[in-house]
Motif scaffolding. Structure first.
Motif, PDB file in Angstrom:
ATOM      1  N   ASP A 217       0.854  -1.025   0.087  1.00 35.37           N
ATOM      2  CA  ASP A 217      -0.003   0.028   0.126  1.00 35.37           C
ATOM      3  C   ASP A 217       0.944   1.141   0.001  1.00 35.37           C
ATOM      4  O   ASP A 217       2.015   1.315   0.637  1.00 35.37           O
ATOM      5  N   PRO A 218       0.577   2.268  -0.754  1.00 36.99           N
ATOM      6  CA  PRO A 218       1.215   3.544  -0.682  1.00 36.99           C
ATOM      7  C   PRO A 218       1.418   4.185   0.649  1.00 36.99           C
ATOM      8  O   PRO A 218       2.450   4.349   0.874  1.00 36.99           O
ATOM      9  N   GLY A 219       0.659   3.794   1.441  1.00 32.84           N
ATOM     10  CA  GLY A 219       0.621   4.605   2.803  1.00 32.84           C
ATOM     11  C   GLY A 219       1.771   3.657   3.694  1.00 32.84           C
ATOM     12  O   GLY A 219       2.538   4.356   4.426  1.00 32.84           O
ATOM     13  N   ILE A 220       1.728   2.460   3.451  1.00 32.92           N
ATOM     14  CA  ILE A 220       2.811   1.678   4.035  1.00 32.92           C
ATOM     15  C   ILE A 220       4.245   2.200   3.490  1.00 32.92           C
ATOM     16  O   ILE A 220       5.274   2.354   4.372  1.00 32.92           O
ATOM     17  N   ARG A 221       4.554   2.287   2.067  1.00 33.31           N
ATOM     18  CA  ARG A 221       5.654   2.867   1.617  1.00 33.31           C
ATOM     19  C   ARG A 221       6.141   4.227   2.266  1.00 33.31           C
ATOM     20  O   ARG A 221       7.215   4.307   2.580  1.00 33.31           O
ATOM     21  N   MET A 222       5.040   4.994   2.356  1.00 30.09           N
ATOM     22  CA  MET A 222       5.338   6.427   2.874  1.00 30.09           C
ATOM     23  C   MET A 222       5.912   6.351   4.536  1.00 30.09           C
ATOM     24  O   MET A 222       6.827   6.712   5.061  1.00 30.09           O
ATOM     25  N   ALA A 223       5.162   5.323   5.270  1.00 27.84           N
ATOM     26  CA  ALA A 223       5.339   5.146   6.887  1.00 27.84           C
ATOM     27  C   ALA A 223       6.712   4.457   6.885  1.00 27.84           C
ATOM     28  O   ALA A 223       7.359   4.635   7.916  1.00 27.84           O
ATOM     29  N   PHE A 224       6.894   3.419   6.004  1.00 29.56           N
ATOM     30  CA  PHE A 224       8.122   2.533   6.633  1.00 29.56           C
ATOM     31  C   PHE A 224       9.378   2.540   5.587  1.00 29.56           C
ATOM     32  O   PHE A 224      10.349   1.672   5.934  1.00 29.56           O
ATOM     33  N   THR A 225       9.346   3.178   4.635  1.00 32.68           N
ATOM     34  CA  THR A 225      10.433   3.227   3.643  1.00 32.68           C
ATOM     35  C   THR A 225      11.871   3.358   4.391  1.00 32.68           C
ATOM     36  O   THR A 225      12.773   2.719   4.149  1.00 32.68           O
ATOM     37  N   ASN A 226      11.920   4.247   5.237  1.00 36.74           N
ATOM     38  CA  ASN A 226      13.188   4.725   6.096  1.00 36.74           C
ATOM     39  C   ASN A 226      13.316   4.040   7.411  1.00 36.74           C
ATOM     40  O   ASN A 226      14.394   4.347   8.264  1.00 36.74           O
ATOM     41  N   SER A 227      12.422   3.267   7.765  1.00 37.19           N
ATOM     42  CA  SER A 227      12.273   2.582   9.090  1.00 37.19           C
ATOM     43  C   SER A 227      12.480   1.058   9.126  1.00 37.19           C
ATOM     44  O   SER A 227      13.067   0.503  10.133  1.00 37.19           O
ATOM     45  N   ILE A 228      12.220   0.276   8.074  1.00 32.77           N
ATOM     46  CA  ILE A 228      12.776  -0.875   8.008  1.00 32.77           C
ATOM     47  C   ILE A 228      14.019  -1.378   7.656  1.00 32.77           C
ATOM     48  O   ILE A 228      14.745  -0.794   6.832  1.00 32.77           O
ATOM     49  N   GLU A 229      14.684  -2.007   8.899  1.00 33.70           N
ATOM     50  CA  GLU A 229      16.126  -2.540   8.821  1.00 33.70           C
ATOM     51  C   GLU A 229      16.046  -3.884   9.155  1.00 33.70           C
ATOM     52  O   GLU A 229      15.796  -4.273  10.216  1.00 33.70           O
ATOM     53  N   LEU A 230      16.444  -4.821   8.289  1.00 37.32           N
ATOM     54  CA  LEU A 230      16.360  -6.148   8.428  1.00 37.32           C
ATOM     55  C   LEU A 230      17.689  -6.913   8.776  1.00 37.32           C
ATOM     56  O   LEU A 230      17.744  -7.724   9.543  1.00 37.32           O
ATOM     57  N   ALA A 231      18.841  -6.038   8.673  1.00 33.51           N
ATOM     58  CA  ALA A 231      20.053  -6.474   9.110  1.00 33.51           C
ATOM     59  C   ALA A 231      21.050  -5.489   9.077  1.00 33.51           C
ATOM     60  O   ALA A 231      22.112  -5.704   8.837  1.00 33.51           O
ATOM     61  N   GLY A 232      20.539  -4.399   9.859  1.00 28.24           N
ATOM     62  CA  GLY A 232      21.607  -3.448  10.165  1.00 28.24           C
ATOM     63  C   GLY A 232      21.927  -2.442   8.894  1.00 28.24           C
ATOM     64  O   GLY A 232      21.298  -2.799   7.886  1.00 28.24           O
ATOM     65  N   ARG A 233      22.672  -1.537   9.231  1.00 24.99           N
ATOM     66  CA  ARG A 233      22.916  -0.449   8.328  1.00 24.99           C
ATOM     67  C   ARG A 233      23.506  -1.043   7.030  1.00 24.99           C
ATOM     68  O   ARG A 233      23.770  -0.559   5.698  1.00 24.99           O
TER      69      ARG A 233
END
Length: 222
Positions: free
Chosen positions: A151-167
């Motif tokens: 969903d576009p809302g999920i992309r907007m909310a989580f693009t910069n916060s999902i980290e699956l294995a660190g930086r």
């Protein structure tokens, strides 16, 4: 080196991967640390699963409530897509763990699993020589993009916060494989994979909660 895993502001237990030669003198104590980390991650996974199940139950119930049914019938299917994407990726990592244990000489004695926990060459062979590290990197990249595409809302909310294995995950597959698997014991690699699985559960929970929050309980049409 200490790798911290997070989504947004939430920090979860680190997978401690020792890359220094001096660490060889402390292997036994470090094995116990990794085992303790794995146990904590298992407890964390169970707690997150329970939370996610509760949220999904709420979403399902909202489909039958006249005040919320309209939006619930939009967002519940999206939540189910997220759940399936997470389940498939989690299972893939579980298969990697089984593959690693098998290569490390997995054995069962008196109901207890045992394998070579210290041989770093095993991890290097599996994840670098046989390119399983690159495969994992690619799978996680696809998973993240698939979640954001729900969903576009999920992309907007989580693009910069999902980290699956660190930086380090934001660099490239070769750096990812080198960092986590070039000088790592099997038990440490398993801890890292357990951490990735835990992060998948965190992403699943956060995005499904997002779906639930999009449903206004006072009026399903707003």
């Amino acid at each position: 080196m200490l790798s911290i895993f997070r989504i947004g502001s939430k920090l979860v237990l680190p997978a401690i991967i020792c890359l220094l030669p001096a660490c060889s003198d402390k292997q036994d104590s470090e094995l116990e640390v990794f085992k303790a980390v794995n146990e904590s991650l298992e407890n964390s996974k169970n707690a997150i699963n329970k939370s996610t199940e509760n949220i999904l139950a709420l979403l399902q119930d909202k489909q039958t409530d006249v005040s919320t049914s309209y939006k619930a019938k939009i967002w519940y299917p999206k939540a189910m897509v997220i759940q399936q994407l997470s389940k498939d990726t989690w299972k893939y990592v579980e298969q990697l763990k089984a593959y690693l244990r098998k290569d490390a000489g997995l054995d069962v004695q008196d109901g207890t699993l045992s394998y070579n926990e210290k041989d770093k060459d095993i991890v290097k062979r599996v994840f670098i020589t046989n390119a399983r590290g690159t495969e994992l990197y690619d799978k996680l990249k696809v998973y993240k993009e698939d979640i954001l595409s729900v969903d576009p809302g999920i992309r907007m909310a989580f693009t910069n916060s999902i980290e699956l294995a660190g930086r380090s995950f934001d660099h490239n597959a070769q750096d990812f494989s080198t960092l986590f698997f070039s000088n790592t014991s099997p038990v440490a690699a398993l801890s890292m994979l357990n951490q990735v699985q835990n992060n998948i559960k965190i992403v699943e929970n956060a995005t499904i909660q997002f779906c639930n929050n999009k449903i206004n309980t006072s009026c399903g049409f707003l």
